[in-house]
Design a protein around this motif. Structure first.
Motif, mmCIF file in Angstrom:
data_model
loop_
_atom_site.group_PDB
_atom_site.id
_atom_site.type_symbol
_atom_site.label_atom_id
_atom_site.label_comp_id
_atom_site.label_asym_id
_atom_site.label_seq_id
_atom_site.Cartn_x
_atom_site.Cartn_y
_atom_site.Cartn_z
ATOM 1 N N UNK A 11 -5.587 33.478 46.759
ATOM 2 C CA UNK A 11 -4.727 33.867 45.637
ATOM 3 C C UNK A 11 -5.419 33.702 44.301
ATOM 4 N N UNK A 12 -6.120 32.581 44.130
ATOM 5 C CA UNK A 12 -6.838 32.345 42.876
ATOM 6 C C UNK A 12 -7.957 33.359 42.682
ATOM 7 N N UNK A 13 -8.651 33.695 43.767
ATOM 8 C CA UNK A 13 -9.718 34.695 43.693
ATOM 9 C C UNK A 13 -9.151 36.068 43.344
ATOM 10 N N UNK A 14 -8.028 36.405 43.949
ATOM 11 C CA UNK A 14 -7.380 37.686 43.671
ATOM 12 C C UNK A 14 -6.939 37.783 42.215
ATOM 13 N N UNK A 15 -6.328 36.731 41.690
ATOM 14 C CA UNK A 15 -5.890 36.728 40.290
ATOM 15 C C UNK A 15 -7.091 36.844 39.358
ATOM 16 N N UNK A 16 -8.169 36.113 39.662
ATOM 17 C CA UNK A 16 -9.368 36.183 38.819
ATOM 18 C C UNK A 16 -9.971 37.588 38.851
ATOM 19 N N UNK A 17 -10.028 38.211 40.028
ATOM 20 C CA UNK A 17 -10.582 39.564 40.142
ATOM 21 C C UNK A 17 -9.735 40.568 39.365
ATOM 22 N N UNK A 18 -8.424 40.442 39.457
ATOM 23 C CA UNK A 18 -7.553 41.349 38.711
ATOM 24 C C UNK A 18 -7.686 41.146 37.202
ATOM 25 N N UNK A 19 -7.804 39.909 36.777
ATOM 26 C CA UNK A 19 -7.956 39.629 35.339
ATOM 27 C C UNK A 19 -9.274 40.192 34.814
ATOM 28 N N UNK A 20 -10.341 40.055 35.593
ATOM 29 C CA UNK A 20 -11.637 40.573 35.157
ATOM 30 C C UNK A 20 -11.697 42.094 35.200
ATOM 31 N N UNK A 21 -10.992 42.706 36.133
ATOM 32 C CA UNK A 21 -11.030 44.162 36.236
ATOM 33 C C UNK A 21 -10.098 44.845 35.240
ATOM 34 N N UNK A 22 -9.267 44.082 34.569
ATOM 35 C CA UNK A 22 -8.326 44.658 33.617
ATOM 36 C C UNK A 22 -9.005 45.084 32.316
ATOM 37 N N UNK A 23 -10.226 44.673 32.110
ATOM 38 C CA UNK A 23 -10.960 45.023 30.897
ATOM 39 C C UNK A 23 -11.247 46.522 30.881
ATOM 40 N N UNK A 24 -10.936 47.169 29.785
ATOM 41 C CA UNK A 24 -11.177 48.605 29.659
ATOM 42 C C UNK A 24 -12.326 48.851 28.673
ATOM 43 N N UNK A 25 -13.483 48.302 28.980
ATOM 44 C CA UNK A 25 -14.644 48.452 28.116
ATOM 45 C C UNK A 25 -15.109 49.903 28.117
#
Length: 92
Positions: A11-25
């Protein structure tokens, strides 16, 4: 490792991956002749070596920018995954 610990880690890994992928650089669009799939694959294969060299030389980078986009990213990911692919086959 208990089942609840594994679930918490997942769950922690999933949340971290989603937070990092949310960046719209924004990345500049690739031009004709910009690195594509095969260069991405090559850059992924040599990424660990490029990283070590980039610590001492500012002209060396692991990732080519600008590139043609998703095909370069896909090639880079495949090339990089070759380095860590054996870890997935190991047993607990």
């Amino acid at each position: 490792m208990t089942k609840s610990t594994r679930l918490l880690t997942f769950g922690a890994t999933l949340v971290a991956a989603l937070a990092l992928s949310a960046c719209m650089a924004h990345q500049p669009a690739g031009t004709p002749g910009a690195p594509a799939f095969w260069m991405g694959l090559w850059h992924g294969l040599i990424a660990p070596i490029s990283f070590v060299i980039s610590l001492f030389n500012d002209d060396i980078r692991m990732y080519a920018v600008p590139n043609v986009g998703r095909w370069y990213d896909f090639g880079f990911l495949l090339g990089l995954s070759i380095w860590g692919g054996g870890a997935a086959a190991s047993k607990d």
